[in-house]
Design an enzyme around this catalytic site. Sequence first.
Site, PDB file in Angstrom:
ATOM      1  N   PHE A 207      53.644   4.075   7.364  1.00 11.74           N
ATOM      2  CA  PHE A 207      52.416   3.348   7.661  1.00 11.74           C
ATOM      3  C   PHE A 207      51.477   4.255   8.441  1.00 11.74           C
ATOM      4  O   PHE A 207      51.799   4.704   9.544  1.00 11.74           O
ATOM      5  CB  PHE A 207      52.720   2.078   8.471  1.00 11.74           C
ATOM      6  CG  PHE A 207      53.634   1.134   7.764  1.00 11.74           C
ATOM      7  CD1 PHE A 207      53.128   0.119   6.974  1.00 11.74           C
ATOM      8  CD2 PHE A 207      55.012   1.279   7.855  1.00 11.74           C
ATOM      9  CE1 PHE A 207      53.981  -0.751   6.293  1.00 11.74           C
ATOM     10  CE2 PHE A 207      55.879   0.430   7.182  1.00 11.74           C
ATOM     11  CZ  PHE A 207      55.360  -0.588   6.399  1.00 11.74           C
ATOM     12  N   LYS A 208      50.327   4.528   7.853  1.00 16.33           N
ATOM     13  CA  LYS A 208      49.295   5.319   8.531  1.00 16.33           C
ATOM     14  C   LYS A 208      48.281   4.345   9.118  1.00 16.33           C
ATOM     15  O   LYS A 208      47.545   3.680   8.384  1.00 16.33           O
ATOM     16  CB  LYS A 208      48.625   6.271   7.541  1.00 16.33           C
ATOM     17  CG  LYS A 208      47.517   7.130   8.147  1.00 16.33           C
ATOM     18  CD  LYS A 208      46.813   7.911   7.045  1.00 16.33           C
ATOM     19  CE  LYS A 208      45.625   8.682   7.573  1.00 16.33           C
ATOM     20  NZ  LYS A 208      44.821   9.271   6.481  1.00 16.33           N
TER      21      LYS A 208
END
Length: 346
Positions: A207-208
């Site tokens: 998850f960015k």
Amino acid sequence: MTRRRPVHLSTRLTACLPAFPAARCRRRPAHPLHPPMTSTPRPPRYRGIFPVAPTTFADDGTLDLASQRRCLDFMIDSGVDGICIMANFSEQFLLSDDERETLTRTALEHVAGRVPVIVTTTHTSTAVCVERSRRAQAMGAAMLMVMPPYHGATFRFPERQIHDFYARLSDAVSIPIMVQDAPASGTALPAAFLARMAREIEHVSYFKIETAGAASKLRELIALGGEAVEGPWDGEEAITLLADLDAGATGAMTGGAFADGIRPIIEAHRQGDADTAFALYQRWLPLINHENRQAGFLAAKALMKEGGVIACEAPRHPWPGLHPEVRSGLLAIARRLDPLVLRWGR
């Protein structure tokens, strides 16, 4: 063929049905009376600094593949742990499908396994995203980065559709998927929803986080997702890097020009040397800030052009070129720091 954990018909399955179809569940959702998962994330397959490679064009706007290869060589020499291609900072929104195919193949063949490569395959259509992703995986991508489906300023999709979008994508591939939580999509992705997807969809594990309050969101995501959140990552050119590392980020996706300055910050923090991490971040922050707040994705191109890495720094029309004063300020800051980018091609 689905790769989710098989789910048997039971009363537990019935509890899953109202939210998402059982065929799309990899793990059983936590019972509403049970507390959320709080275990620490498992050791990530990928961590560290994975900058975005810019897309290089000639003066006439055509692809410059020779410069593209030099760009990738420079980035590897600068000490990256991996590279991301076809991202927003790669001007992916200005590329044709054929050009995306050419650039992806060129990058993966040229890097040739020296570092892992993340390929962005974002598209509003599930079918198009799946097809892009399958091709990227077949070419050798280590991971896929995908924004939630959206279009324009107002076309958005509910959580059920977003969940199914990523579930179908996961069914089609066998490599990790990074959800890009970026303001550009205009789509709200609460930490609880991201954690649910991590628990329920096999390959959704990175998850960015690029939204406001990223550090707080990372903490919440890690607490709710536990070991299912393999890679909580920092974004936005490292403008919130230190706070995000403190929150538990294990990776950072930055601009592509000065990984040699940012990587030591990440390494010092990982080793528990807070004073060194702070001092290094303080040193490089003016350049990080100028890229994030003034020059945007053109910062990497300007620095690479100045250092002889690429032949042309122009974006593709209609995106305007970098203002001369902004460029001058960027180079003045960079020269004080002497990054490899200004010396690599000279």
